[in-house]
Design a protein around this motif. Structure first.
Motif, PDB file in Angstrom:
ATOM      1  N   GLU A  51      37.732  48.749  42.021  1.00  0.00           N
ATOM      2  CA  GLU A  51      37.840  47.471  42.676  1.00  0.00           C
ATOM      3  C   GLU A  51      38.944  46.717  42.275  1.00  0.00           C
ATOM      4  O   GLU A  51      39.842  46.818  41.449  1.00  0.00           O
ATOM      5  N   ALA A  52      39.211  45.634  43.065  1.00  0.00           N
ATOM      6  CA  ALA A  52      40.269  44.872  42.914  1.00  0.00           C
ATOM      7  C   ALA A  52      39.972  43.526  42.238  1.00  0.00           C
ATOM      8  O   ALA A  52      38.412  43.253  42.145  1.00  0.00           O
ATOM      9  N   ALA A  53      40.594  42.413  41.568  1.00  0.00           N
ATOM     10  CA  ALA A  53      40.256  41.318  40.998  1.00  0.00           C
ATOM     11  C   ALA A  53      39.731  40.228  41.809  1.00  0.00           C
ATOM     12  O   ALA A  53      40.329  39.186  41.777  1.00  0.00           O
ATOM     13  N   THR A  54      38.805  40.360  42.666  1.00  0.00           N
ATOM     14  CA  THR A  54      38.361  39.582  43.482  1.00  0.00           C
ATOM     15  C   THR A  54      37.304  38.633  43.074  1.00  0.00           C
ATOM     16  O   THR A  54      37.132  37.543  43.706  1.00  0.00           O
ATOM     17  N   ASP A  55      36.867  38.907  41.902  1.00  0.00           N
ATOM     18  CA  ASP A  55      35.911  37.766  41.390  1.00  0.00           C
ATOM     19  C   ASP A  55      36.698  36.658  40.466  1.00  0.00           C
ATOM     20  O   ASP A  55      37.204  36.974  39.300  1.00  0.00           O
ATOM     21  N   LEU A  56      37.245  35.788  41.221  1.00  0.00           N
ATOM     22  CA  LEU A  56      38.249  34.912  40.746  1.00  0.00           C
ATOM     23  C   LEU A  56      37.769  33.820  39.631  1.00  0.00           C
ATOM     24  O   LEU A  56      38.358  33.449  38.936  1.00  0.00           O
ATOM     25  N   PHE A 108      38.226  44.888  35.159  1.00  0.00           N
ATOM     26  CA  PHE A 108      37.191  45.091  36.512  1.00  0.00           C
ATOM     27  C   PHE A 108      37.270  46.705  36.293  1.00  0.00           C
ATOM     28  O   PHE A 108      38.154  47.267  35.762  1.00  0.00           O
ATOM     29  N   GLY A 109      36.378  47.175  37.352  1.00  0.00           N
ATOM     30  CA  GLY A 109      36.228  48.676  37.467  1.00  0.00           C
ATOM     31  C   GLY A 109      37.489  49.272  38.155  1.00  0.00           C
ATOM     32  O   GLY A 109      38.239  48.516  38.927  1.00  0.00           O
ATOM     33  N   VAL A 114      47.893  35.668  25.977  1.00  0.00           N
ATOM     34  CA  VAL A 114      48.044  36.292  27.226  1.00  0.00           C
ATOM     35  C   VAL A 114      46.737  36.662  27.881  1.00  0.00           C
ATOM     36  O   VAL A 114      45.912  37.066  27.194  1.00  0.00           O
ATOM     37  N   VAL A 115      46.448  36.396  29.317  1.00  0.00           N
ATOM     38  CA  VAL A 115      45.409  36.891  29.886  1.00  0.00           C
ATOM     39  C   VAL A 115      46.027  37.858  30.685  1.00  0.00           C
ATOM     40  O   VAL A 115      46.829  37.669  31.674  1.00  0.00           O
ATOM     41  N   ALA A 116      45.338  39.169  30.653  1.00  0.00           N
ATOM     42  CA  ALA A 116      45.771  40.240  31.590  1.00  0.00           C
ATOM     43  C   ALA A 116      44.692  40.585  32.441  1.00  0.00           C
ATOM     44  O   ALA A 116      43.666  41.096  31.997  1.00  0.00           O
ATOM     45  N   VAL A 117      44.781  40.618  33.656  1.00  0.00           N
ATOM     46  CA  VAL A 117      43.968  40.784  34.768  1.00  0.00           C
ATOM     47  C   VAL A 117      44.225  42.366  34.856  1.00  0.00           C
ATOM     48  O   VAL A 117      45.361  42.656  35.510  1.00  0.00           O
ATOM     49  N   ALA A 118      43.110  43.055  34.825  1.00  0.00           N
ATOM     50  CA  ALA A 118      43.463  44.469  34.889  1.00  0.00           C
ATOM     51  C   ALA A 118      42.449  45.196  35.693  1.00  0.00           C
ATOM     52  O   ALA A 118      41.108  45.109  35.375  1.00  0.00           O
ATOM     53  N   THR A 119      42.790  45.943  36.570  1.00  0.00           N
ATOM     54  CA  THR A 119      41.937  46.653  37.459  1.00  0.00           C
ATOM     55  C   THR A 119      42.213  48.073  37.463  1.00  0.00           C
ATOM     56  O   THR A 119      41.604  49.110  38.434  1.00  0.00           O
ATOM     57  N   GLY A 120      43.060  48.782  36.613  1.00  0.00           N
ATOM     58  CA  GLY A 120      43.529  50.122  36.522  1.00  0.00           C
ATOM     59  C   GLY A 120      44.396  50.253  35.370  1.00  0.00           C
ATOM     60  O   GLY A 120      44.809  49.609  34.469  1.00  0.00           O
ATOM     61  N   PHE A 121      44.871  51.612  35.736  1.00  0.00           N
ATOM     62  CA  PHE A 121      45.700  52.001  34.540  1.00  0.00           C
ATOM     63  C   PHE A 121      46.926  51.163  33.938  1.00  0.00           C
ATOM     64  O   PHE A 121      47.174  51.176  32.853  1.00  0.00           O
ATOM     65  N   PHE A 122      47.765  50.795  34.981  1.00  0.00           N
ATOM     66  CA  PHE A 122      49.019  49.858  34.617  1.00  0.00           C
ATOM     67  C   PHE A 122      48.600  48.586  34.188  1.00  0.00           C
ATOM     68  O   PHE A 122      49.232  47.966  33.328  1.00  0.00           O
ATOM     69  N   GLY A 123      47.528  47.948  34.925  1.00  0.00           N
ATOM     70  CA  GLY A 123      46.892  46.659  34.271  1.00  0.00           C
ATOM     71  C   GLY A 123      46.516  46.627  32.831  1.00  0.00           C
ATOM     72  O   GLY A 123      47.118  45.788  31.926  1.00  0.00           O
ATOM     73  N   PHE A 124      45.865  47.683  32.480  1.00  0.00           N
ATOM     74  CA  PHE A 124      45.383  47.827  31.020  1.00  0.00           C
ATOM     75  C   PHE A 124      46.642  48.227  30.218  1.00  0.00           C
ATOM     76  O   PHE A 124      47.029  47.804  29.026  1.00  0.00           O
ATOM     77  N   GLY A 125      47.649  48.811  30.674  1.00  0.00           N
ATOM     78  CA  GLY A 125      48.877  49.227  30.122  1.00  0.00           C
ATOM     79  C   GLY A 125      49.786  48.050  29.786  1.00  0.00           C
ATOM     80  O   GLY A 125      50.188  48.065  28.636  1.00  0.00           O
ATOM     81  N   ILE A 126      49.863  47.056  30.775  1.00  0.00           N
ATOM     82  CA  ILE A 126      50.652  46.021  30.391  1.00  0.00           C
ATOM     83  C   ILE A 126      49.961  45.143  29.326  1.00  0.00           C
ATOM     84  O   ILE A 126      50.751  44.581  28.467  1.00  0.00           O
TER      85      ILE A 126
END
Length: 372
Positions: free
Chosen positions: A114-119, A110-111, A82-94
């Motif tokens: 910030e959003a996951a804009t560095d594609l 990501f911080g 799995v690749v988890a794109v995480a920018t916050g509490f719930f992204g890291f939680g998933i």
């Protein structure tokens, strides 16, 4: 406090009277009556509009986490990548949830501001890991940020990833969603945010290729998606269905469609803009680094250095107003205004900003004058 005079929590949100009325009906047994599967099918059609999909939708009894867990357990096996794109509490939680199932998870972190804009970083991870699934949270409620679900979806398709899993719990009903156009295979929602119902149902729009994987995994459990692949029928649900909750969801969706989705989303954008402009006019600083990534359903604000979250929370509560704190590393650093669903209103913004100004002055902060 049992009830809030000025409810501005980013979920569960204030429930409209029409939705509450659905819980006052003394329904019969959903296992026995043909009206229940008919209502299920009609609600599914309404959700198609809100989610921008033609996919089958599973409506599960339980809060939104039942959808998030059920979709992972129904499609992943131990050892899957799995690749988890995480920018916050719930992204890291998933990401942690997938690890708990036994998946090998590579987190593109990501911080929190910030959003996951560095594609390019996302694409690099997908090429390197060759995952079975990519996960993303569309609206990170704890940090008030919207992530580029369409752009990440394009990478999922480009690299032929079998599954794209997106949490839209805090964006569903508050902004336009295009599940099919964005290539989302598991689109996960809930009722207690912008839909302004009770926290009693999880929603999953499932693509055809996801259903095939669900069949192969054959997960059995309360939160399993597999029993929902077949069209609803009398006695065909895996457990006693919640007729009251489904009727409330149908009512909530009907209200939004009657208002018109274009108008609903414009209302959310307008109220969000008013909140952000007013908060900055008070002299406060918004948390997201890039204003373009601010969510239309929730605004995250940095706590002033001289004001603690417990003190601000108490000062607001004394005036009948409740907002949200935050979670994880943002706890005590950020507070959040939930302007979603029934709370995306001019009257609540007017009362809310006036009350916040008074509370901050009480705490000794020299805020600027703001006239709503």
């Amino acid at each position: 406090m049992h009830t809030y005079t000025i409810p501005l929590v980013p979920g569960p949100t204030a429930v409209r009277p029409e939705v509450l009325a659905a819980y006052q009906v003394n329904y019969g047994s959903a296992d026995l009556e043909p009206e229940y599967p008919l209502l299920y099918s009609e609600t599914e059609i309404l959700l198609h509009n809100l989610l921008g999909t033609g996919n089958r939708i599973a409506i599960l009894s339980g809060e939104g986490m039942v959808a998030l867990w059920g979709a992972l357990k129904s499609t992943l096996c131990p050892g899957d990548r799995v690749v988890a794109v995480a920018t916050g509490f719930f992204g890291f939680g998933i990401a942690d949830m997938a690890r708990a199932i036994g998946a090998h998870v590579d987190t593109v972190d990501f911080g929190f501001d910030e959003a996951a804009t560095d594609l390019d970083r996302v694409a690099d991870a997908i090429r390197r890991v060759r995952p079975k699934m990519v996960t993303l949270v569309h609206c990170e409620t704890p940090s008030g940020i919207i992530n580029p679900a369409a752009e990440v979806g394009a990478l999922v398709r480009e690299y032929d990833v079998p599954l794209y899993y997106v949490d839209v719990v805090s964006s569903l009903g508050g902004m336009a969603l295009e599940t099919d156009a964005w290539g989302i295979d598991l689109c996960l929602g809930a009722t207690q945010k912008a839909l302004s119902s009770l926290p009693d149902l999880g929603i999953v729009a499932v693509s055809d290729r996801a259903w095939d994987i669900i069949e192969a995994v054959n997960y059995q459990g309360y939160d399993a998606l597999l029993p929902f692949r077949a069209p609803p029928a009398v006695g065909g649900f895996p457990y006693t269905p919640n007729w009251h909750a489904l009727a409330a969801l149908y009512t909530s969706c009907s209200l939004l469609l009657a208002e018109g989705l274009t108008a609903v989303y414009a209302r959310h954008e307008a109220i969000a803009r008013r909140w952000r402009e007013s908060l900055e006019a008070l002299g406060l600083t918004l948390f997201p680094r890039d204003p373009a990534t601010n969510a239309p359903t929730v605004t995250a604000v940095k706590l002033p250095e001289t004001v603690s979250w417990p003190d601000l929370d108490a000062a607001l509560r004394r005036r009948g107003m409740v907002v949200g704190g935050s979670y994880g590393p943002l706890a005590g650093q950020v507070f959040r205004v939930g302007h979603m669903g029934a709370q995306a209103s001019e009257a609540l913004w007017h009362e809310g900003i006036r009350t916040l100004s008074a509370a901050l002055r009480e705490l000794g902060l020299p805020v600027n004058e703001v006239t709503p």
